[in-house]
Design an enzyme around this catalytic site. Structure first.
Site, PDB file in Angstrom:
ATOM      1  N   ASP A  79     -42.481 -15.087  27.720  1.00 31.62           N
ATOM      2  CA  ASP A  79     -41.954 -14.155  26.720  1.00 31.62           C
ATOM      3  C   ASP A  79     -42.062 -12.728  27.260  1.00 31.62           C
ATOM      4  O   ASP A  79     -41.930 -12.508  28.478  1.00 31.62           O
ATOM      5  CB  ASP A  79     -42.663 -14.367  25.367  1.00 31.62           C
ATOM      6  CG  ASP A  79     -41.791 -13.969  24.180  1.00 31.62           C
ATOM      7  OD1 ASP A  79     -41.838 -12.794  23.760  1.00 31.62           O
ATOM      8  OD2 ASP A  79     -41.039 -14.836  23.670  1.00 31.62           O
ATOM      9  N   ASP A  80     -42.318 -11.783  26.410  1.00 29.97           N
ATOM     10  CA  ASP A  80     -42.330 -10.365  26.796  1.00 29.97           C
ATOM     11  C   ASP A  80     -43.438 -10.078  27.830  1.00 29.97           C
ATOM     12  O   ASP A  80     -44.345 -10.883  28.025  1.00 29.97           O
ATOM     13  CB  ASP A  80     -42.566  -9.526  25.529  1.00 29.97           C
ATOM     14  CG  ASP A  80     -41.989  -8.127  25.643  1.00 29.97           C
ATOM     15  OD1 ASP A  80     -41.737  -7.670  26.760  1.00 29.97           O
ATOM     16  OD2 ASP A  80     -41.797  -7.490  24.582  1.00 29.97           O
ATOM     17  N   LYS A 155     -34.339 -16.189  26.398  1.00 25.97           N
ATOM     18  CA  LYS A 155     -34.456 -15.615  25.042  1.00 25.97           C
ATOM     19  C   LYS A 155     -34.092 -14.148  25.158  1.00 25.97           C
ATOM     20  O   LYS A 155     -34.700 -13.431  25.962  1.00 25.97           O
ATOM     21  CB  LYS A 155     -35.899 -15.784  24.555  1.00 25.97           C
ATOM     22  CG  LYS A 155     -36.255 -15.007  23.270  1.00 25.97           C
ATOM     23  CD  LYS A 155     -37.668 -15.387  22.818  1.00 25.97           C
ATOM     24  CE  LYS A 155     -38.223 -14.502  21.724  1.00 25.97           C
ATOM     25  NZ  LYS A 155     -39.600 -14.890  21.343  1.00 25.97           N
ATOM     26  N   ASP A 157     -34.070 -10.792  23.124  1.00 26.11           N
ATOM     27  CA  ASP A 157     -34.596 -10.110  21.946  1.00 26.11           C
ATOM     28  C   ASP A 157     -33.773  -8.841  21.693  1.00 26.11           C
ATOM     29  O   ASP A 157     -32.734  -8.661  22.323  1.00 26.11           O
ATOM     30  CB  ASP A 157     -36.076  -9.799  22.231  1.00 26.11           C
ATOM     31  CG  ASP A 157     -36.912  -9.818  20.979  1.00 26.11           C
ATOM     32  OD1 ASP A 157     -36.367  -9.576  19.898  1.00 26.11           O
ATOM     33  OD2 ASP A 157     -38.126 -10.058  21.084  1.00 26.11           O
ATOM     34  N   SER A 190     -31.798 -13.516  19.343  1.00 25.83           N
ATOM     35  CA  SER A 190     -32.531 -12.959  18.196  1.00 25.83           C
ATOM     36  C   SER A 190     -31.599 -12.147  17.303  1.00 25.83           C
ATOM     37  O   SER A 190     -32.030 -11.611  16.271  1.00 25.83           O
ATOM     38  CB  SER A 190     -33.667 -12.065  18.694  1.00 25.83           C
ATOM     39  OG  SER A 190     -34.480 -12.777  19.583  1.00 25.83           O
ATOM     40  N   ARG A 215     -32.919 -17.084  16.232  1.00 27.05           N
ATOM     41  CA  ARG A 215     -33.885 -16.690  15.210  1.00 27.05           C
ATOM     42  C   ARG A 215     -33.133 -16.038  14.069  1.00 27.05           C
ATOM     43  O   ARG A 215     -32.196 -15.295  14.285  1.00 27.05           O
ATOM     44  CB  ARG A 215     -34.863 -15.689  15.830  1.00 27.05           C
ATOM     45  CG  ARG A 215     -35.804 -16.281  16.891  1.00 27.05           C
ATOM     46  CD  ARG A 215     -37.024 -16.902  16.248  1.00 27.05           C
ATOM     47  NE  ARG A 215     -37.632 -15.957  15.327  1.00 27.05           N
ATOM     48  CZ  ARG A 215     -38.395 -14.940  15.712  1.00 27.05           C
ATOM     49  NH1 ARG A 215     -38.696 -14.772  16.976  1.00 27.05           N
ATOM     50  NH2 ARG A 215     -38.905 -14.103  14.820  1.00 27.05           N
ATOM     51  N   ASP A 219     -41.065 -12.847  12.734  1.00 29.47           N
ATOM     52  CA  ASP A 219     -41.943 -13.578  13.658  1.00 29.47           C
ATOM     53  C   ASP A 219     -42.995 -14.403  12.936  1.00 29.47           C
ATOM     54  O   ASP A 219     -43.625 -13.933  11.979  1.00 29.47           O
ATOM     55  CB  ASP A 219     -42.728 -12.588  14.533  1.00 29.47           C
ATOM     56  CG  ASP A 219     -41.841 -11.846  15.494  1.00 29.47           C
ATOM     57  OD1 ASP A 219     -40.614 -12.041  15.469  1.00 29.47           O
ATOM     58  OD2 ASP A 219     -42.402 -11.055  16.282  1.00 29.47           O
TER      59      ASP A 219
HETATM   60  C1  GLA Z   1     -40.200  -9.839  18.933  1.00 31.70           C
HETATM   61  C2  GLA Z   1     -39.846 -11.312  18.895  1.00 31.70           C
HETATM   62  C3  GLA Z   1     -41.076 -12.152  19.219  1.00 31.70           C
HETATM   63  C4  GLA Z   1     -41.604 -11.769  20.588  1.00 31.70           C
HETATM   64  C5  GLA Z   1     -41.889 -10.278  20.645  1.00 31.70           C
HETATM   65  C6  GLA Z   1     -42.215  -9.817  22.045  1.00 31.70           C
HETATM   66  O1  GLA Z   1     -41.074  -9.471  17.924  1.00 31.70           O
HETATM   67  O2  GLA Z   1     -39.319 -11.680  17.654  1.00 31.70           O
HETATM   68  O3  GLA Z   1     -40.753 -13.532  19.190  1.00 31.70           O
HETATM   69  O4  GLA Z   1     -40.667 -12.133  21.572  1.00 31.70           O
HETATM   70  O5  GLA Z   1     -40.772  -9.502  20.190  1.00 31.70           O
HETATM   71  O6  GLA Z   1     -42.461  -8.465  22.128  1.00 31.70           O
END
Ligand code: GLA
Length: 419
Positions: A79-80, A155, A157, A190, A215, A219
């Site tokens: 992820d991030d 993914k 975002d 997202s 999404r 979250d």
């Molecule tokens: C958003 C996304 C999360 C995650 C964070 C990472 O909030 O919805 O799922 O990926 O960013 O910073």
């Protein structure tokens, strides 16, 4: 009624609406770092839990050695916070060299050597949600870079993209660039969640043409309350969300938090059953190195996974709501006229008996069903549409049933009909 519902599904799966990359024919399964490991980049203080290649390699090992891969969990998703703080001299993204010394290509090779797939994260806009470089001005270059590295899922975002009206242009551009790489890359968007947040109407036809999963709500956090709020949103929006789901396209209520710090065993069974009923991606965010057997068994439950992965790809919905005792019934139609039913309890009191007439569960009214209790692995007998069925539901828990029609279904002229 049944035959026409099934026909629609068949048409939907070959229709012009679905993203045509052949991926996510059933809800994707795997592991995703965010909810459990967040943006922990302090590998000096916390080498075991920081976002580093070691973390992903260790999770890949656990997926293979502890039975998750065999059960269907195949994606290992970053992820991030994986990137270096800036792009390289050629404007390419690259991974933080201290935390990812093998680079993403090296990590992808390791993941692939285990028979697994690698997912990565970027954002639309100039920065990721945690302030790392994102793909805003470089969508094409980044799509190519991810494909060169051997990435299998992306993914994208978007929290730092302030003008959310631009997303319905930007995300489809990325879809085009991903398709142009020739590498099948499952695309997780997202975009609908940000449009929802900004009060912009969501065009789900466009979303499904461009994304495999998406999404649509806030979250997930490590709490039962968070799970409940997501289920509430899905119930409220079900008439919009159910028609848009199908093979190749699934709504994403966010990660499974089973085995983390908050859910009881009953609540964990409930999240697993509800995510299966919703045809949701099963992306665990937990520590597979330390998870206890009772939670692992829930994640590996073959019968619940089979319901999640049913190849008709129909999303389930809430059909009954009992306000006095807080118990709801949700159903999901599966292939061959089978149904899955979840009695889901919001009660915080004692376990309760619930009795419902079979036909109130929206099953076909002209056949009997053999009903099994999925978690208990027990047959409950055969029920006619007018028969009542009684289950005993624990607070914050579920009873999950599978109802198999006693009449035989067959395929005729491309339709599934009663024999
Ligand atoms: C958003 C996304 C999360 C995650 C964070 C990472 O909030 O919805 O799922 O990926 O960013 O910073």
């Amino acid at each position: 009624m049944w035959a026409s519902a099934v026909l629609l599904v068949l048409l939907g799966s070959f229709g012009a609406n679905a993203l045509d990359n052949g991926l996510a024919r059933t809800p994707p399964m795997g592991w995703l770092a965010w909810e459990r490991f967040r943006c922990n980049v302090n590998c000096t203080a916390d080498p075991k839990n920081c976002v580093s290649e070691k973390l992903f390699m260790e999770m890949a090992d656990r997926l293979v050695e502890d039975g998750y891969k065999d059960a269907g969990y195949e994606y290992v998703n970053i992820d991030d916070c994986w990137m270096a703080k800036q792009r390289d001299a050629n404007n390419k993204l690259y991974a933080d060299p201290e935390r990812f010394p093998s680079g993403i290509k090296g990590l992808a090779d390791y993941i692939h050597s285990k028979g697994l797939k690698l997912g990565i994260y970027t954002a639309y806009g100039n920065f990721t949600c945690q302030g790392y470089p994102a793909s805003g001005m470089h969508l094409e270059l980044d799509a190519q870079t991810f494909a060169e590295w051997g990435v299998d899922m992306l993914k994208m975002d978007g929290c730092k993209q302030m003008d959310r009206h631009t997303m319905k242009k930007g995300y489809p551009q990325m879809t085009k660039y991903l398709n142009a790489t020739g590498r099948p890359i499952l695309f997780s968007c997202s975009w609908p969640d940000y449009e929802r947040g900004a009060g912009i109407p969501i065009n789900y036809t466009l979303v499904a043409e461009n994304c495999n999963i998406w999404r649509n709500y806030v979250d997930i956090q490590d709490s039962w309350q968070s799970v409940l709020s997501i289920i509430d949103y899905y119930a409220k929006e079900q008439d919009t969300l159910v028609p848009v789901a199908g093979p190749g396209n699934f709504n994403d209520p966010d990660m499974l938090i089973i085995g983390d710090f908050s859910l009881s065993v009953e609540q964990a069974k409930a999240q697993m059953a509800m995510w299966a009923i919703l045809a949701a991606p099963l992306l665990m965010s937990n520590d597979l190195r330390t998870i206890t057997p009772e939670y692992r068994d829930i994640l590996l439950n073959k019968d619940v996974i089979a319901i999640s992965q049913d190849n008709a790809g129909i999303m389930g919905k809430r059909v009954l709501q009992h306000h006095a005792n807080g118990i709801e019934a949700w159903t999901r139609p599966l292939s061959n006229g089978v149904f899955s039913i979840v009695f889901f309890s919001r009660s915080v009191k004692e376990p309760e008996f619930v009795t419902v007439v079979m036909k109130a569960l929206a099953v076909s009214s002209d056949t009997s069903y053999e009903v099994t209790d999925v978690y208990a692995q027990k047959s409950m007998g055969v029920f006619k549409p007018t028969d009542s069925i009684t289950v005993y539901v624990n607070p914050n828990g579920v009873v999950m049933l599978k109802a198999t029609p006693q009449k035989v279904w067959k395929v005729e002229n491309n339709m599934i009909v009663l024999n």
